[in-house]
Design an enzyme around this catalytic site. Sequence first.
Site, PDB file in Angstrom:
ATOM      1  N   CYS A  18      39.211  30.570  56.044  1.00 59.06           N
ATOM      2  CA  CYS A  18      38.471  30.862  57.190  1.00 59.06           C
ATOM      3  C   CYS A  18      37.780  32.081  57.077  1.00 59.06           C
ATOM      4  O   CYS A  18      37.742  33.007  56.290  1.00 59.06           O
ATOM      5  CB  CYS A  18      39.306  31.224  58.534  1.00 59.06           C
ATOM      6  SG  CYS A  18      40.194  29.716  59.098  1.00 59.06           S
ATOM      7  N   ASP A 383      35.815  31.163  32.700  1.00 58.71           N
ATOM      8  CA  ASP A 383      36.143  30.528  33.924  1.00 58.71           C
ATOM      9  C   ASP A 383      37.092  31.511  34.733  1.00 58.71           C
ATOM     10  O   ASP A 383      37.893  32.395  34.385  1.00 58.71           O
ATOM     11  CB  ASP A 383      36.650  29.181  34.089  1.00 58.71           C
ATOM     12  CG  ASP A 383      36.318  28.093  35.374  1.00 58.71           C
ATOM     13  OD1 ASP A 383      35.978  28.915  36.334  1.00 58.71           O
ATOM     14  OD2 ASP A 383      36.858  27.184  35.454  1.00 58.71           O
TER      15      ASP A 383
END
Length: 507
Positions: A18, A383
Amino acid sequence: MLLKKKGQKMREKPRENCAIFGVTCDDLGYSVSKLLYQGLIALQHRGQESTGISILKTGGKIFTYKKNGLVSKVLEDKIISQYWGNVGIGHNRYATTGAVGYKSTDYMQPFHFKNNEIEFSMAFNGTIANFDEIKKNMDNMGRVFITDTDTEVMAQLIGSIALGTEDWPEILRLASRILDGSYSLILMTADGDIYAMRDPLGFKPLCIGELKSEQRNIYFVASESCAIDVVGGKLLRDVKPGEIVHLSHQKDIHSELIIKTNKTAICQFEYVYFARPDSVIDGVSVAEARLRLGMHLAKNDPILNNHEIRENAIVVPVPDSGRGVAVGYAKEANLPYEEGLMKNRYVHRTFIMPGQLKRKIAVKEKLNPIKNVVNGKDIILLDDSIVRGTTTQQIVSLLKEKGGAKRVHLRISCPPIISPCYMGIDFPTKNELIAGRFRNLYGEKYLEEIQKKIGPDTLLYQTIDGLTNAIGKNKNQLCLACLTGNYPLKSVQKLAELEKSIVKSRA
Ligand code: SF4
């Protein structure tokens, strides 16, 4: 909430769940909806499933609009002009709880609470670990719930406390004593006040900013500082763990520290992967932290002492997540940085396809090696993390088989992820985490086995000390639970131990 729900997607990368953004302006003739739109767009990376805003219209009425979709789709021009007011809050959602009903607006935020006595709207980022227990107690007291989300439990709890007092800091202080979890919360009252609260351990970021001019004073509260930058504001500071900040269009900003702790648990993954590089979280630039993560890897990389490899090596990021660390690595190692993998930006749903074969095809659609760059080279591939390992395996094989790379040396800026997150990040279970599973299966030799499974010629992970040094915070300030299995919340530690015993019995 803490266990995977029916219909929840299988993603390769963990997802934040969120973003929150709030604005208040002292000019009653000014609407903040466009600013809400811009702030939420800047925070889109934290949640892409639904968008919502609550606006306080003149006269003290709250209006809420929320819908599935990206900010640009949901907050169209007509909505922006219709939802007009000088105070507002907004939310971008990525669902981890209530996944079954996630298409219903009941599951979206802001959560607009209204009964005969009280009205407010709230939005939060995080997870309430003991929400089942709170819900059960409230059920017994006769409360009726329409969803199975922790958001509603939180709103109902706040609503119940508010029946006894109108003192909002006191209401939030009492709520924080009952809530066990990770949360950054914003709450807008019908009087036009915004309260921002960060949990005592400060898992999730939250900051405040301002934009002052001769005409008006505007205050912001945001999940990340990039949103304050984008709307032209000035970052004032982070909301401290355990603090309630009151933003008022009449009285500026007031703060109250509700719980003082000498230990915090800021999510390390914000620096490694979630947050936008142009954000500053708790005084640390995310871009600089990523650069240092790459530099630290290079400083401790034994292959850089191998003359033959070094002469033939280029540093290649996995786009886009590996870029920041690859730049840091290349700088420290004094090696060329090259874009050796082309990413197709129009393939959006690569990692949620079920089944190995489909996933293999999807990776090929999304990433393609640039042969002229990688052919015959020693690729030092950077990565941020390895979660399940399946996509990383595909990328290594693409570079070798399709790109003609001589060797691939995989370098990962986050230490091995061995345990799930129960603090609001959408992680796979321990058994699906390659490092968690292999550690149980192979003990000390688990990293060698991961290398064999994924297929690079060499593999180097960041150490936990390397991570904390690069971020510039110590182990008492960061949450490292997914790397150590030691959870900072009591109710979560119990659950983790339960899952550990299930995994062991299956191994
Ligand atoms: S367990 Fe990992 S992902 Fe979850 S809050 Fe802690 S550091 Fe962040």
